[in-house]
Design a protein around this motif. Structure first.
Motif, mmCIF file in Angstrom:
data_model
loop_
_atom_site.group_PDB
_atom_site.id
_atom_site.type_symbol
_atom_site.label_atom_id
_atom_site.label_comp_id
_atom_site.label_asym_id
_atom_site.label_seq_id
_atom_site.Cartn_x
_atom_site.Cartn_y
_atom_site.Cartn_z
ATOM 1 N N PRO A 1 0.753 -8.341 -21.253
ATOM 2 C CA PRO A 1 1.400 -9.521 -21.858
ATOM 3 C C PRO A 1 2.918 -9.416 -21.879
ATOM 4 C CG PRO A 1 -0.477 -8.810 -23.173
ATOM 5 C CD PRO A 1 -0.277 -7.759 -22.125
ATOM 6 N N GLU A 2 3.431 -8.211 -22.144
ATOM 7 C CA GLU A 2 4.885 -8.042 -22.188
ATOM 8 C C GLU A 2 5.511 -8.282 -20.825
ATOM 9 O OE1 GLU A 2 2.652 -5.976 -23.348
ATOM 10 O OE2 GLU A 2 2.927 -6.291 -25.520
ATOM 11 N N THR A 3 4.815 -7.873 -19.774
ATOM 12 C CA THR A 3 5.334 -8.088 -18.420
ATOM 13 C C THR A 3 5.428 -9.566 -18.105
ATOM 14 O OG1 THR A 3 4.343 -6.001 -17.679
ATOM 15 C CG2 THR A 3 4.937 -7.600 -15.973
ATOM 16 N N VAL A 4 4.375 -10.319 -18.471
ATOM 17 C CA VAL A 4 4.377 -11.758 -18.223
ATOM 18 C C VAL A 4 5.459 -12.440 -19.056
ATOM 19 C CG1 VAL A 4 2.996 -13.859 -18.287
ATOM 20 C CG2 VAL A 4 1.916 -11.682 -17.710
ATOM 21 N N ALA A 5 5.551 -12.075 -20.329
ATOM 22 C CA ALA A 5 6.547 -12.698 -21.204
ATOM 23 C C ALA A 5 7.957 -12.448 -20.703
ATOM 24 C CB ALA A 5 6.380 -12.166 -22.630
ATOM 25 N N GLU A 6 8.223 -11.218 -20.263
ATOM 26 C CA GLU A 6 9.547 -10.897 -19.741
ATOM 27 C C GLU A 6 9.824 -11.667 -18.463
ATOM 28 O OE1 GLU A 6 13.251 -9.212 -19.723
ATOM 29 O OE2 GLU A 6 11.710 -9.033 -21.287
ATOM 30 N N HIS B 1 0.831 -1.215 0.000
ATOM 31 C CA HIS B 1 0.000 0.000 0.000
ATOM 32 C C HIS B 1 0.858 1.255 0.000
ATOM 33 C CE1 HIS B 1 -3.293 -2.643 2.029
ATOM 34 N NE2 HIS B 1 -3.190 -2.862 0.744
ATOM 35 N N ALA B 2 2.030 1.162 0.621
ATOM 36 C CA ALA B 2 2.941 2.302 0.655
ATOM 37 C C ALA B 2 3.806 2.399 -0.594
ATOM 38 C CB ALA B 2 3.832 2.214 1.899
ATOM 39 N N ALA B 3 3.646 1.428 -1.506
ATOM 40 C CA ALA B 3 4.425 1.394 -2.755
ATOM 41 C C ALA B 3 5.919 1.392 -2.479
ATOM 42 C CB ALA B 3 4.036 2.556 -3.661
ATOM 43 N N ASP B 4 6.329 0.679 -1.436
ATOM 44 C CA ASP B 4 7.747 0.599 -1.072
ATOM 45 C C ASP B 4 8.414 -0.506 -1.893
ATOM 46 O OD1 ASP B 4 10.213 0.633 0.056
ATOM 47 O OD2 ASP B 4 9.549 0.301 2.114
ATOM 48 N N ALA B 5 8.768 -0.191 -3.116
ATOM 49 C CA ALA B 5 9.324 -1.184 -4.027
ATOM 50 C C ALA B 5 10.654 -1.725 -3.532
ATOM 51 C CB ALA B 5 9.481 -0.578 -5.424
ATOM 52 N N ARG C 1 11.274 -5.682 -2.986
ATOM 53 C CA ARG C 1 12.288 -6.397 -3.760
ATOM 54 C C ARG C 1 13.249 -7.140 -2.846
ATOM 55 N NH1 ARG C 1 12.756 -1.449 -6.927
ATOM 56 N NH2 ARG C 1 11.609 -1.695 -8.902
ATOM 57 N N GLU C 2 13.602 -6.493 -1.755
ATOM 58 C CA GLU C 2 14.518 -7.125 -0.803
ATOM 59 C C GLU C 2 13.918 -8.384 -0.209
ATOM 60 O OE1 GLU C 2 16.834 -6.022 3.382
ATOM 61 O OE2 GLU C 2 15.727 -4.492 2.269
ATOM 62 N N VAL C 3 12.620 -8.352 0.068
ATOM 63 C CA VAL C 3 11.948 -9.506 0.674
ATOM 64 C C VAL C 3 11.791 -10.646 -0.323
ATOM 65 C CG1 VAL C 3 9.809 -10.333 1.713
ATOM 66 C CG2 VAL C 3 10.754 -8.131 2.398
ATOM 67 N N VAL C 4 11.228 -10.354 -1.505
ATOM 68 C CA VAL C 4 10.932 -11.436 -2.450
ATOM 69 C C VAL C 4 12.216 -12.051 -2.998
ATOM 70 C CG1 VAL C 4 8.731 -10.392 -3.082
ATOM 71 C CG2 VAL C 4 10.762 -9.916 -4.467
ATOM 72 N N ALA C 5 13.302 -11.289 -3.032
ATOM 73 C CA ALA C 5 14.555 -11.846 -3.533
ATOM 74 C C ALA C 5 15.081 -12.950 -2.644
ATOM 75 C CB ALA C 5 15.602 -10.735 -3.671
ATOM 76 N N GLU C 6 14.677 -12.952 -1.376
ATOM 77 C CA GLU C 6 15.145 -13.952 -0.427
ATOM 78 C C GLU C 6 14.238 -15.171 -0.349
ATOM 79 O OE1 GLU C 6 17.942 -13.860 1.262
ATOM 80 O OE2 GLU C 6 18.506 -11.916 0.425
ATOM 81 N N LEU C 7 13.081 -15.096 -0.971
ATOM 82 C CA LEU C 7 12.086 -16.165 -0.815
ATOM 83 C C LEU C 7 12.237 -17.227 -1.895
ATOM 84 C CD1 LEU C 7 8.835 -14.170 0.000
ATOM 85 C CD2 LEU C 7 10.250 -15.453 1.586
ATOM 86 N N HIS C 8 12.085 -18.487 -1.493
ATOM 87 C CA HIS C 8 11.986 -19.579 -2.453
ATOM 88 C C HIS C 8 10.659 -19.440 -3.187
ATOM 89 C CE1 HIS C 8 11.243 -23.722 -3.884
ATOM 90 N NE2 HIS C 8 12.560 -23.836 -3.908
ATOM 91 N N LEU D 1 5.361 -3.992 -8.407
ATOM 92 C CA LEU D 1 6.343 -3.220 -7.643
ATOM 93 C C LEU D 1 7.709 -3.890 -7.600
ATOM 94 C CD1 LEU D 1 4.084 -2.078 -4.651
ATOM 95 C CD2 LEU D 1 5.151 -0.581 -6.356
ATOM 96 N N THR D 2 7.740 -5.207 -7.601
ATOM 97 C CA THR D 2 9.029 -5.915 -7.508
ATOM 98 C C THR D 2 9.687 -6.096 -8.862
ATOM 99 O OG1 THR D 2 7.799 -8.005 -7.508
ATOM 100 C CG2 THR D 2 8.468 -7.132 -5.381
ATOM 101 N N GLY D 3 8.945 -5.936 -9.951
ATOM 102 C CA GLY D 3 9.531 -5.940 -11.282
ATOM 103 C C GLY D 3 10.322 -7.194 -11.597
ATOM 104 N N THR D 4 11.550 -7.009 -12.043
ATOM 105 C CA THR D 4 12.382 -8.129 -12.469
ATOM 106 C C THR D 4 12.825 -9.009 -11.313
ATOM 107 O OG1 THR D 4 14.348 -6.706 -12.370
ATOM 108 C CG2 THR D 4 13.227 -6.909 -14.505
ATOM 109 N N ASP D 5 12.668 -8.542 -10.085
ATOM 110 C CA ASP D 5 13.034 -9.372 -8.931
ATOM 111 C C ASP D 5 11.964 -10.405 -8.599
ATOM 112 O OD1 ASP D 5 15.538 -8.211 -8.305
ATOM 113 O OD2 ASP D 5 14.517 -6.473 -7.439
ATOM 114 N N PHE D 6 10.796 -10.282 -9.196
ATOM 115 C CA PHE D 6 9.730 -11.237 -8.917
ATOM 116 C C PHE D 6 9.985 -12.526 -9.687
ATOM 117 C CE2 PHE D 6 5.625 -13.235 -9.725
ATOM 118 C CZ PHE D 6 5.106 -13.303 -8.441
ATOM 119 N N ASP D 7 9.922 -13.652 -8.986
ATOM 120 C CA ASP D 7 10.141 -14.961 -9.590
ATOM 121 C C ASP D 7 8.803 -15.504 -10.083
ATOM 122 O OD1 ASP D 7 10.827 -17.482 -10.347
ATOM 123 O OD2 ASP D 7 11.701 -18.093 -8.428
ATOM 124 N N PHE D 8 8.603 -15.488 -11.413
ATOM 125 C CA PHE D 8 7.314 -15.888 -11.974
ATOM 126 C C PHE D 8 7.023 -17.373 -11.785
ATOM 127 C CE2 PHE D 8 6.749 -11.786 -13.647
ATOM 128 C CZ PHE D 8 5.466 -11.686 -14.164
#
Length: 473
Positions: A105-110, A41-45, A49-56, A78-85
């Protein structure tokens, strides 16, 4: 590891206490989810990113499922390229489709471009599926991106083999040449357990285990190390059969060949574990008359609609069983005790049949039960039903006499219990075997047929024996 991940926040994040992700039982802490939602909610990207990068990927999937629908999409954006699809393969279908529907679609493909190929294919396939949430445009964008990295592979394997996760070499190389090739090639698979020898047309020649390769001296020809009898699978094999092959021979990986014996991919143990989970999930749902695609996150209407047809079939069989009671309407009016005790006989037979049916369906699925041992297993289950029938005949008979003070009633219900437990045991083994023989799924149809048999036999044996014994005509 994800269990050790603490919520840390960036300098721009609101004041958040450090908090372990999971509690002692391995469940995600609600407080953890709340803090992640607060950051969304605070848009703290930076913090996210720091959190999701550490998660399996599996833990990230659990976190996504725990968030509110709107927060899930925001987390991905918000996490962009750090998000593990690949985490999207760890959540329910409806949750995944809600997220993919909102993303460009471009976001998913990337996002899927850098994934292991099977994970990317699963997302593409599920994104483009027919029905609500399916988006062929997104799926096409994903396939276009991934087509550069791998050839198309088709076949009966629903989880297709990976064409970019194996190493193939000419069989006339030496051990030293193969090792140098692997050292000098930058695009090797992340994990591999053996290399494969193929000719110029990619025809399978054999496999060389890494341990044998590393122990060999450099001048040793690969032909001395090749295992020509290495177990492999075909693209036409069913995924359940492949899973059984892995379990039977303790495989970690298996090469996949096409109908012309050309090497096209490899199946690894992580793929097989997913297959086993899928098959077990389908069989368990089928035994309960639940559709295989039902998810915990589905809507009330979707679930009710999926279960309606099977409940309708069960209602029809229930009327069939109840019609047996109508044949003894006069006897039931003369002795109320018969109406009270009849459901007990039917219920015990149904329980015994369910036990036998569960064992039979599993044995058929794992190929442990076949024509070679069918007679012995059927006889054994019949004897088990007889032994338990005798035991429960005594227990139920004593209870019936104590309840209604009619000694003969104990004998009647005891004989009926024996008949129905034997019938239930035989029905529980024979019905799945017959369904398997006629190419029907035993897990889907066995329950209704078995329940009908035990209800009909239970009611008919109990009331029929009572009619003969008491002369209630």
């Amino acid at each position: 590891m994800a269990d050790d991940v603490d919520v840390a926040h960036s300098a721009n994040a609101p004041v958040l206490d450090r908090l372990p992700m999971r509690n002692e039982d391995g469940e995600i802490r609600p407080e953890f989810v709340e803090k992640i939602a607060h950051a969304v909610h605070a848009a703290d990207a930076a913090f996210l990113r720091e959190v999701v990068a550490e998660l399996h990927e599996a833990d990230l999937g659990d976190l996504i499922a725990a968030l509110e629908p709107d927060d899930r999409v925001s987390l991905v954006e918000l996490t962009g390229t750090d998000f593990d699809f690949s985490a999207l393969n760890e959540v329910d279908y409806s949750v995944r489709e809600e997220i993919l529907e909102e993303l460009e679609p471009e976001t998913v493909a990337e996002g899927v471009r850098e994934l292991e190929s099977d994970d990317g294919r699963r997302i593409a396939r599920r994104t483009g599926r027919e029905g609500p949430g399916g988006n062929p445009r997104k799926a096409a964008a994903i396939r276009t991106r991934r087509a550069r990295a791998q050839p198309g592979i088709s076949g009966k394997l629903r989880r297709t083999p990976d064409a970019d996760r194996f190493i193939s070499v000419p069989p006339d190389w030496t051990a030293g040449q193969a090792i140098d090739y692997m050292r000098d090639t930058p695009d090797l698979p992340d994990r591999f357990y053996e290399i494969y020898a193929v000719d110029r047309a990619q025809h399978w020649q054999g496999a060389v285990p890494l341990d044998a390769l590393l122990r060999a001296r450099r001048p040793v020809p690969l032909t001395d190390l090749i295992d020509e009898d290495r177990r492999r699978v075909s693209v036409t094999d069913d995924q359940a059969e492949v899973a059984r092959l892995f379990g039977k021979y303790n495989l970690v990986a298996a090469p996949v060949v096409d109908t012309a014996n050309r090497l096209v991919g490899v199946i690894t143990i992580d793929d097989v574990v997913d297959v086993i989970e899928e098959e077990a999930d389908e069989d368990l749902k089928a035994l309960g008359g639940v559709t295989s695609d039902e998810e915990l996150s589905d809507s009330v209407w979707t679930i009710a609609k999926g279960r309606f047809n099977w409940l309708l079939v069960n209602l029809a069989t229930a009327f069939l069983a109840s019609s047996v009671l109508g044949l003894f309407e006069g006897q039931l009016e003369k002795m109320v005790a018969l109406a009270v005790l009849a459901p007990i006989v039917a219920s015990q037979g149904g329980n015994a049949a369910t036990q036998t049916m569960t064992v039979a369906v599993r044995a058929l699925a794992t190929r442990e039960l076949g024509s070679s041992n069918a007679f012995r297993v059927v006889v054994r289950e019949g004897l088990v039903g007889l032994v338990n029938g005798l035991a429960f005949a005594v227990i139920t008979g004593i209870a019936a006499v104590a309840w209604f003070k009619i000694p003969a009633l104990g004998v009647v219900i005891g004989l009926a219990i024996i008949c129905n437990l034997v019938a239930g045991a035989l029905g529980g083994i024979l019905i799945p075997m017959v369904l398997e023989r006629v190419r029907a799924d035993p897990a889907v149809a066995s329950g209704t047929f078995v329940t009908t048999i035990t209800d009909v036999v239970g009611f008919f044996s109990f009331l029929g024996i009572a009619t003969l014994w008491f002369g209630l005509n």
